[in-house]
Design an enzyme around this catalytic site. Structure first.
Site, PDB file in Angstrom:
ATOM      1  N   LYS A   1       3.167  11.200  -3.827  1.00 48.78           N
ATOM      2  CA  LYS A   1       1.967  10.611  -4.425  1.00 48.78           C
ATOM      3  C   LYS A   1       1.015  11.690  -4.935  1.00 48.78           C
ATOM      4  CE  LYS A   1      -1.556   7.113  -3.329  1.00 48.78           C
ATOM      5  NZ  LYS A   1      -1.994   6.154  -2.292  1.00 48.78           N
TER       6      LYS A   1
ATOM      7  N   GLU B   1      -6.960   0.739  -4.534  1.00 49.49           N
ATOM      8  CA  GLU B   1      -6.955   0.580  -3.079  1.00 49.49           C
ATOM      9  C   GLU B   1      -8.296   0.074  -2.535  1.00 49.49           C
ATOM     10  OE1 GLU B   1      -3.583   4.079  -2.745  1.00 49.49           O
ATOM     11  OE2 GLU B   1      -5.655   4.499  -2.165  1.00 49.49           O
TER      12      GLU B   1
ATOM     13  N   ASP C   1     -12.952   5.168   1.074  1.00 53.73           N
ATOM     14  CA  ASP C   1     -11.512   5.161   1.348  1.00 53.73           C
ATOM     15  C   ASP C   1     -10.996   6.596   1.439  1.00 53.73           C
ATOM     16  OD1 ASP C   1      -8.798   4.809   1.466  1.00 53.73           O
ATOM     17  OD2 ASP C   1      -8.624   3.600  -0.348  1.00 53.73           O
TER      18      ASP C   1
ATOM     19  N   ASP D   1       0.878  -1.172   0.000  1.00 54.27           N
ATOM     20  CA  ASP D   1       0.000   0.000   0.000  1.00 54.27           C
ATOM     21  C   ASP D   1       0.912   1.217   0.000  1.00 54.27           C
ATOM     22  OD1 ASP D   1      -1.769   2.048   0.431  1.00 54.27           O
ATOM     23  OD2 ASP D   1      -2.397   1.396   2.433  1.00 54.27           O
TER      24      ASP D   1
END
Length: 623
Positions: free
Chosen positions: A71, A175, A197, A9
């Site tokens: 990211k 994810e 999420d 992850d």
């Protein structure tokens, strides 16, 4: 050395890795600092050493050489508004390098540029090293997770980061899908699940259909690639700075180390108020002065509330895409550390019907890594299949990987089939900037589609088209992925060349585009670029209002393009009529050339693309 496959992850704030043990249970890898998650932070010291995670945070390295949020940068253009906004907050310097954001480091007085994927690669190297040390096994293959709403360029750059880290990507998986895999196998659910999420920097909503733990089909994806816990931290910081000023104290906002300490204190306050009702005091000592600010739970909800409530509009869009109502959702799965915020849970309980709808049981910080590890274990011994050639998602069976999965209980042998979808439509730019979708949002992948087209005007010497991802009519409002340029050897009249465009999404959600001249077989492939228009992320707090405004703008733009195309078709029709009369000797050459010259002037006028559609009708009246 024996080899193991893992799930990673790769998060905005923290990253996490897991593997499946000999009993078939996913296990989180503890790093060298004894924690289950590694901060996604990289420091570059003056000796050329790279420090990652806690080592970076605890180092004495100049804050301008400590990089985080890779990211949020990866796959973005330098001019994109989210990058420009974040640059005002980052202590490190970000510069433009051929349209792509790079971090500018200062190592012993020497400038060094680092791309976002290179920063992410260092995080992946650290994770890989931790796992190899912990398990005593070689690690070269992994399933890596990405936000469901990551576009093609962001996925491609994540693949590049893995390659730089020495990892072969078995699969990129979204994810929310990974989290659903983790819960699906242990709970044997046979119904619709909504995965909410909300992590440190991205927000995704996915709706999946689970079939007794054996099949997982993604029905809908929505999201926001620039929303998460860090945005809540920033809101708390802004509140604290205002409180300091109201007390007559000016906090040294120009000092990176001081701002770093303030951000850490605000993050700690958010975490404390997640689990307690008692007000929390933010306290910072800096340059001999003490700065204090009391934060209540009510004030925290006031700061974070608008953004959190805005996420429900995204949830509604996902339900609409899946053609489901709230009461058709069996469970809501909470993923990401920010879902611990009480307001998030309370709003979702209210929307979906109570606590019994909320799925708990796996640490929200670990669920994604667990699912990625399970998926990696599935793929471990599967021989790669030939590249799929699927043309029609409605009539052709989906290509999936199915393999035995070590069960949570030795008595049950499970099979798992996973089918994901693309989050945004993909297509090319037509003349005038109109976006022509080829692969629609929500299409299952892998997938392939071919379209045909013709040259748009007389004597066209090349076909040069931008490839975009998005839902807006005007390409300037979509994500530019790259370009395809094909030279045409001979000059021909409009529609004289027939072209074939092939769009293919592979198993990792990566796009491949080829343009081919049908007659000769001459072809060109997509080249990734960072030269699109600046992209503005939709404001999560006014999501519905902005969506309606955009719909009106898009229809007006389509009408304008249609009016212009109709105008040019009329002019070309008149040109062909004059040319025919000249060829049939029904019109003298001087008169014919005079008429063609006039018509060409009208085409040149149209080529400048007047933005008022009414002027085209007025222009035709002149003829």
């Amino acid at each position: 050395m024996e080899e193991e496959v893992i799930g990673i992850d790769l998060g905005t704030t923290y990253s996490c890795a897991a593997y499946v043990d000999e009993h078939g249970a996913p296990k989180i890898i503890v790093n060298s600092f004894g924690t289950c998650t590694t901060p996604s932070v990289v420091a570059y010291d003056n000796e050329g050493k790279v420090l990652v995670g806690e080592a970076a945070l605890q180092s004495a390295v100049d804050p301008k050489n400590i990089v985080y949020d890779s990211k949020r940068m990866i796959g973005r253009q330098f001019i994109d508004k989210p990058i420009q906004d974040d640059m005002k907050l980052w202590p490190f310097k970000v510069v433009d390098q051929v349209g792509k954001p790079h971090v500018e480091l200062n190592i012993n007085g020497q400038e060094k540029l680092v791309a976002p994927e290179e920063v992410s690669a260092e995080i992946l190297k650290e994770i890989r090293g931790n796992v190899e040390h912990s398990l005593g096994k070689k690690i070269s293959r992994a399933v890596i997770t990405v936000p469901a709403y990551f576009d093609n360029k962001q996925r491609q750059e994540t693949m590049n980061a893995a390659e730089k880290a020495g990892l072969t990507v078995l699969r990129l998986v979204s994810e929310p899908t990974a989290a659903a895999i983790a819960y699906n196998l242990s709970n044997q659910i046979d119904d619709n699940i909504l995965i909410y999420d909300l992590g440190g920097g991205t927000f995704d909503v996915s709706i999946v259909k689970s079939h007794s733990g054996k099949k997982l089909l993604v029905l809908a994806i929505q999201g926001h690639t620039h929303l998460g816990g860090q945005d809540f931290d920033q809101g708390i910081m802004e509140y604290a700075l205002e409180e300091f000023k109201s007390e007559g104290k000016s906090f040294p906002e120009d000092r990176p180390k001081a701002m770093k300490r303030l951000r850490t204190a605000c993050m700690e306050a958010k975490h404390k108020l997640t689990f307690q009702d008692k007000p929390y005091e933010i306290q910072i000592e800096c340059e001999g002065a003490v700065y204090t600010c009391m934060l209540t739970k009510e004030k925290l909800e006031e700061i974070c509330g608008p953004k959190i409530r805005g996420t429900l509009d995204v949830v509604d869009q996902a339900l609409k895409m899946a053609e489901l109502k709230e009461d058709q959702i069996k469970y809501v799965l909470l993923v990401g550390g920010s879902t611990r915020i009480p307001l998030v849970q309370n709003l979702l309980k209210e929307k979906f019907g109570g606590e019994h709808k909320m799925l708990h049981g796996i640490n929200p910080d670990h669920a994604v890594a667990h699912g990625a590890a399970i998926y990696a274990h599935m793929l471990k011994k599967v021989t790669p299949e030939p590249k799929p050639r699927i043309k029609d998602p409605e009539t052709k069976p989906a290509t999936t990987i199915s393999a035995p999965v070590p069960p949570p209980h030795p008595s049950s042998a499970l099979q798992l089939e996973v089918q994901d979808i693309i989050p945004l439509s993909i297509g090319f730019e037509c003349r005038g900037g109109l976006f022509q979708p080829v692969i629609e949002k929500g299409t299952k992948f892998p997938y392939k589609k071919e379209t045909t087209s013709c040259t748009a005007y007389d004597n066209q010497g090349s076909v040069f088209s931008g490839i975009y991802e998005g839902e807006r009519a005007n390409v300037k409002n979509n994500f530019k992925l790259g370009e395809v340029g094909l030279r045409l050897l001979n000059k021909k009249e409009k529609q004289g060349y027939k072209l074939k465009e092939t769009f293919e999404i592979d198993i990792n959600g990566i796009l491949h585009v080829t343009t081919t001249e049908i007659a000769t077989g001459n072809k060109a492939e997509i080249e990734i670029s960072y030269n699109g228009c600046a992209h503005k992320e939709m404001n999560i707090e006014t999501y519905v209002e902005e969506s309606l405004r955009c719909a009106e703008e898009d229809q007006a733009f389509r009408d304008l393009i249609q009016t212009r195309n109709s105008f040019e078709s009329t002019i070309y029709g008149k040109k062909r009529a004059i040319e025919k009369e000249m060829n049939d000797n029904k019109l003298s050459k001087p008169d014919g050339e005079k008429g063609l010259e006039l018509l060409n002037s009208y085409l040149e006028w149209s080529d400048d693309f007047p933005q008022d559609k009414n002027v085209y009708a007025e222009k035709l009246k002149e003829l």
